[in-house]
Design an enzyme around this catalytic site. Structure first.
Site, short mmCIF file in Angstrom:
data_model
loop_
_atom_site.label_atom_id
_atom_site.label_comp_id
_atom_site.label_asym_id
_atom_site.label_seq_id
_atom_site.Cartn_x
_atom_site.Cartn_y
_atom_site.Cartn_z
N LYS A 14 0.57 -0.88 -0.25
CA LYS A 14 0.57 0.22 -0.08
C LYS A 14 1.19 1.42 -0.01
O LYS A 14 2.21 1.29 -0.39
CB LYS A 14 -1.28 0.13 1.13
CG LYS A 14 -1.59 -1.41 1.05
CD LYS A 14 -3.00 -1.35 2.14
CE LYS A 14 -3.50 -2.74 2.48
NZ LYS A 14 -4.62 -2.67 3.01
N SER A 216 -7.16 -9.89 6.48
CA SER A 216 -5.83 -9.92 7.54
C SER A 216 -5.71 -11.29 7.68
O SER A 216 -5.49 -12.31 8.67
CB SER A 216 -7.50 -9.99 9.47
OG SER A 216 -7.69 -8.63 9.03
C1 PEP Z 1 -5.22 -5.85 2.17
O1 PEP Z 1 -5.02 -4.92 1.37
O2 PEP Z 1 -5.21 -6.81 0.45
C2 PEP Z 1 -4.45 -6.75 2.54
C3 PEP Z 1 -6.25 -8.02 2.70
O3 PEP Z 1 -4.81 -5.97 4.03
P1 PEP Z 1 -4.94 -6.75 5.52
O4 PEP Z 1 -4.37 -8.05 5.40
O5 PEP Z 1 -4.15 -5.54 6.36
O6 PEP Z 1 -6.10 -7.12 5.88
#
Ligand code: PEP
Length: 254
Positions: A14, A216
């Site tokens: 990100k 997550s």
């Molecule tokens: C994502 O943004 O694609 C994602 C899965 O984030 P996280 O693993 O932090 O939930």
């Protein structure tokens, strides 16, 4: 783990990491994951770190992805990044239609489909994200929502292009919240996605498409999620920002 499809685990960094931080992380990942052959490992740094990361993973088993690209080629599109620009840094994958872009940049399925077509035209593999919000899950319309996103975001692609596309099922309520879909919930939607793909492009294509789970994912839930028959990898946000978080997910998935 014996699967027809090779697992693909991608880290979505990100809007994080300076160039120096990105280099530190990827250099350590390269060292720690040097022996991993059973999983395609992809890192998706911000645009600003693509060049440095690209050099740092030269001749390694780590592949490079971008987090977005323009549906247009070179030209008067201020602020955009064309597929050809990504190719300059040996980018192989590009995340498209992430829920954050759908929410904050108002990206639609039709736009994602245009980007996916442009990615394929440049020989980039799109990682196309779909997933329902909490409200949609609670209203019991997960399947309708995911099917609409899928059909819209893959519209116009040939079966051959769909087969090469990676899909990411990312329930919005599980992204960055610490809430993970249970492995049964994930499997249920992944199987449904494959059923929709089959109705769009036939069984053979549907069987070959890799579908990642995202939301997550951590070292302690990766093995069970990856153990589901239709879960072919993970798209990892938060946990991919740290060496141990990401390497443990990869190692626990094998
Ligand atoms: C994502 O943004 O694609 C994602 C899965 O984030 P996280 O693993 O932090 O939930």
């Amino acid at each position: 783990m014996d699967k027809e499809r090779k697992l693909i685990i991608a880290g979505n960094w990100k809007t994080n990491k300076t160039v120096a931080e990105a280099l530190d992380l990827v250099t350590a990942l390269r060292r720690e994951l040097a022996d991993v052959k059973a999983v395609d490992v992809v890192v998706c740094p911000p645009f600003t770190a693509l060049e440095s990361v690209s050099k740092a993973i030269l001749d390694s088993n780590i592949r490079l992805g971008a987090q977005n690209m323009s549906e247009n080629g070179y030209g008067a599109f201020t602020g955009e990044i064309a597929a050809g620009m990504l190719k300059e840094f040996s980018v192989g994958y590009v995340i498209l239609g992430h829920s954050e872009r759908r929410q904050y940049q108002k990206e639609t399925d039709a736009l994602v489909a245009k980007k996916a077509a442009a990615a394929h035209a440049a020989n980039l593999i799109p990682i196309v994200c779909v997933g329902e919000t909490l409200m949609e899950r609670e209203a019991a319309i997960t399947e309708e929502v995911v099917e609409t996103q899928l059909r819209g975001s893959l519209a116009g692609l040939t079966s051959d292009q769909v087969e090469k596309t990676v899909l990411a099922y990312e329930p919005v309520w599980a992204i960055g919240t610490g809430k993970t879909a249970s492995s049964a919930q994930a499997q249920e939607v992944h199987a449904f996605i494959r059923k929709v793909l089959s109705s769009m492009h036939g069984d053979t294509t549907a069987r070959r498409v890799r579908i990642q789970y995202g939301g997550s994912v951590k070292a302690n839930n990766a093995r069970e999620l990856m153990g589901q028959p239709d879960v072919d990898g993970a798209l990892v946000g938060g946990a991919s920002l740290e060496l141990r978080g990401f390497t443990d997910i990869v190692k626990n998935s094998i």
